[in-house]
Write an enzyme that holds these catalytic residues in place. Structure first.
Site: not given
Length: 378
Positions: A154, A245, A242
């Site tokens: 992240k 959104k 993946k």
């Protein structure tokens, strides 16, 4: 050589006691009543990124519905929106964040989860999550947290050095301890998660054992990791990552709320390959096609070899994509229509959240009081 995957499974890592070795139990894709004990406490959460996409649905919330449908005896089932975890990454503005949280609740309920059987809540509404986070942080070592993968991914960290680590926010670094607190707060016995959370569940088990051993108690159960059975759903246009959104190409993402014509357009534009004389499952050499097969396999709860055999009747990618679109459209029809009704009924959503939060907090408060007593605070 053609790569095949066997029947989609629900993998369960079991620890029967703090001293036993872990084992892997492979179950069928569809849960049965015998899979979850009568006295189990099932807990899981999902981050509020707004309305859910196909990966959220097949990888998490549909399995939650299965668990809700099978709720029995003295089982406790708690599903939540992990809004405290959501602020460890760049934050949306407050109005957008509130909307995302509400859309997450509507998405959870839209798949058919029964709120009379399941407590649905916001993590932030139960302050015991943060309280136990602090208590468990006194057991977690910097070394164990440093080995976690999520804060590195992240933070887009490729090489770990003092300069890059110095830029990492403490909340992101200690994210796994809060996740452990989320789980252990309810003395959870079964935790359905995606395989990317397996490392965090191992830390949870370690912290539970450390607490029990430190105070010579058997307070925390050693939770079972329940892996949802569907393969990871990938981006339609970048099948090396993946479905998300946050993908800048929104044609790569299928949402539960997408209308049939939108789904058809997105699937039609999905990246595949130039081989049309056969349609074989090969996630290395044919990732785009294999992703479409995984979607159908997940929706139909069918083995990949069965889906692969079905694809052999097609003569071209147009027919393949029309078929995939039809399968998705039919399966998402119910959730799409239910979401539209729920998102307009804010009073009902608030009622469900408040009821779920009340039940969950009663349990959380009881357990934290006992933890504080064990530790000598009370």
């Amino acid at each position: 050589m053609m790569l095949r995957r066997s029947i989609p499974r629900l993998l369960v890592h079991k620890r029967f006691s703090s001293a036993s070795a872990g084992t892997i139990q492979q179950l069928n894709a569809k849960l049965s009543p015998k899979d979850i004990p009568d006295e189990a406490t099932v807990f899981s959460m999902i981050q509020p990124t707004g309305k859910f996409h196909l990966g959220n649905y097949l990888g998490a919330t549909r399995a939650w519905k299965d668990l809700s449908d099978l709720q029995k005896g003295n089982q406790k089932i708690i599903f939540g929106v992990a809004d405290l975890h959501a602020i460890t990454i760049p934050k949306p503005d407050a109005a957008e964040f509130r909307r995302f949280r509400k859309e997450a609740i509507a998405s959870i309920l839209s798949v058919g989860i029964d709120p009379s059987k399941v407590s649905v809540m916001y993590q932030s509404q139960i302050p015991e999550h943060s309280q136990l986070h602090w208590l468990l942080s006194t057991f977690a070592s910097m070394g164990s947290l440093n080995r976690m993968n999520q804060w590195k991914s992240k933070s887009n960290i490729k090489e770990v050095d003092n300069e890059t680590i110095g830029k990492v926010k403490l909340g992101l670094f200690s994210y796994p301890v809060l996740q452990a607190a989320d789980i252990l707060l309810y003395r959870s016995t079964h935790v359905p998660v995606g395989d990317d959370q397996a490392q965090h569940l191992e830390l949870t088990r370690t912290l539970a054992e450390q607490f029990n051993n430190t105070y010579n108690v058997d307070f925390f159960p050693i939770p079972t990791t329940v892996f949802t059975p569907t393969s990871k759903i990938l981006s339609l246009n970048s099948p090396d990552k993946k479905m998300s959104k946050s993908d800048p190409n929104q044609q790569s993402v299928i949402y539960l709320t997408d209308e049939p014509d939108v789904i058809k357009t997105k699937v039609k534009k999905a990246v595949t390959d130039s081989i049309s004389e056969s349609f074989n499952y090969d996630p290395i050499k044919r990732p785009g096609l294999s992703n479409l097969m995984n979607i159908v396999s997940g929706i139909q709860r069918a083995p990949i070899d069965v889906v692969e055999s079905e694809f052999q009747k097609f003569n071209n990618y147009r027919d393949v994509k029309n078929y995939v679109s039809e399968v998705i459209i039919e399966d998402l029809k119910g959730p799409r229509e239910e979401y539209k009704k729920l998102i307009q009924d804010e009073a009902y959503l608030d009622k469900i959240i408040n009821e779920g939060q009340g039940r969950a907090r009663d349990l959380a408060n009881k357990n934290v009081n006992e933890i504080m007593k064990i530790m000598g605070f009370n």
